[in-house]
Design an enzyme around this catalytic site. Structure first.
Site, PDB file in Angstrom:
ATOM      1  N   LYS A  50       0.855  -1.189   0.000  1.00  0.00           N
ATOM      2  CA  LYS A  50       0.000   0.000   0.000  1.00  0.00           C
ATOM      3  C   LYS A  50       0.894   1.243   0.000  1.00  0.00           C
ATOM      4  O   LYS A  50       1.794   1.383   0.834  1.00  0.00           O
ATOM      5  CB  LYS A  50      -0.871  -0.016   1.261  1.00  0.00           C
TER       6      LYS A  50
HETATM    7  O1  G3P Z   1      -9.677   1.274   4.274  1.00  0.00           O
HETATM    8  C1  G3P Z   1      -9.415   2.534   4.813  1.00  0.00           C
HETATM    9  C2  G3P Z   1     -10.062   2.610   6.121  1.00  0.00           C
HETATM   10  O2  G3P Z   1      -9.379   1.850   7.047  1.00  0.00           O
HETATM   11  C3  G3P Z   1     -10.294   3.984   6.605  1.00  0.00           C
HETATM   12  O3  G3P Z   1     -11.513   3.948   7.240  1.00  0.00           O
HETATM   13  O4  G3P Z   1     -13.282   4.718   8.721  1.00  0.00           O
HETATM   14  O5  G3P Z   1     -10.894   5.411   9.129  1.00  0.00           O
HETATM   15  O6  G3P Z   1     -12.171   6.346   7.219  1.00  0.00           O
HETATM   16  P1  G3P Z   1     -11.987   5.184   8.129  1.00  0.00           P
END
Ligand code: G3P
Length: 217
Positions: free
Chosen positions: A83
């Site tokens: 990533k």
């Molecule tokens: O896949 C990306 C994710 O982990 C981010 O999620 O909820 O932190 O925006 P969030």
């Protein structure tokens, strides 16, 4: 449509994987830090549980550092995907890594131009963040639709992971718009599998069956 689990919690990955509908795993530095375990150990363990791609993120900010880290991480397992954050340095790294046959997932995508640049650099996967776009009032679904259209129209091989998915509704929308993959927090699988009418239906069936059995005796 592929389902990835967005977690580095090995117990949760095992639990969700038992359903047989998990195609891969994504992690990021926040998610790995939450587990309080050694990065390499966790990624290797996840790769041994899940057959599909497992995204592990670099933390270097220059192309040189990202490539160095990526080369090392890619040796941990056959199914690891690197990533890389969506920056100019990240794009340089993706170009080098794609020439070496190392798979990449370009993350923190919030616009069509970012997605397009990552595709051109040779990203295996791009990760537009749906929830975070909605947090700032931007139409994340238009972005998913646009990116899918560009991939199909120009024939890029890059796949879209709809990331930052936090609700069943978000998951359903990105599926309908053609995201190749959704990466889903482990806690959402339970919600996706249930419906009030399913629960009520089972209760009613069981009640009717008990009544029938009592009558037969
Ligand atoms: O896949 C990306 C994710 O982990 C981010 O999620 O909820 O932190 O925006 P969030």
């Amino acid at each position: 449509m592929k389902f990835f689990v967005d977690t580095a919690n090995v117990a949760e990955i095992r639990r969700i994987n038992e359903m047989g509908i998990v195609d891969g795993v994504t992690t990021n530095p926040t998610i790995v830090a939450r587990e309080g375990r050694d990065f390499e150990t966790v990624i290797k363990e996840i790769c041994s549980i899940v057959d599909g791609p497992v995204s592990a993120e670099v933390t270097g900010l220059t192309a040189h550092d990202m490539v160095t880290e990526a080369r090392s991480i890619s040796k941990w397992s056959n199914n690891v995907v690197i990533k890389i954050p969506m920056t100019m340095e990240g794009l340089k790294a993706v170009k080098i890594l794609s020439k070496e046959g190392i798979k990449t997932n370009v993350t923190l995508i919030f616009s069509v131009s970012q997605g397009l640049m990552a595709m051109k650099a040779g990203a295996t996967i791009i990760s537009p963040f749906v929830g975070r776009l909605e947090d700032i009032g931007v139409d994340a679904y238009q972005l998913i639709a646009d990116l899918r259209h560009i991939i199909d129209f120009y024939g890029y091989e890059t796949e879209i992971i709809a990331a930052s998915i936090r609700s069943v509704q978000q998951l359903e929308k990105v599926t309908k718009l053609g995201a190749h993959i959704a990466t889903i927090p482990d806690s959402l699988f339970e919600k996706m599998s249930s419906h009030i009418l399913t629960t009520q239906g089972i209760e009613q069936f069981m009640k009717d069956w008990e009544t029938f059995e009592k009558r037969e005796k």
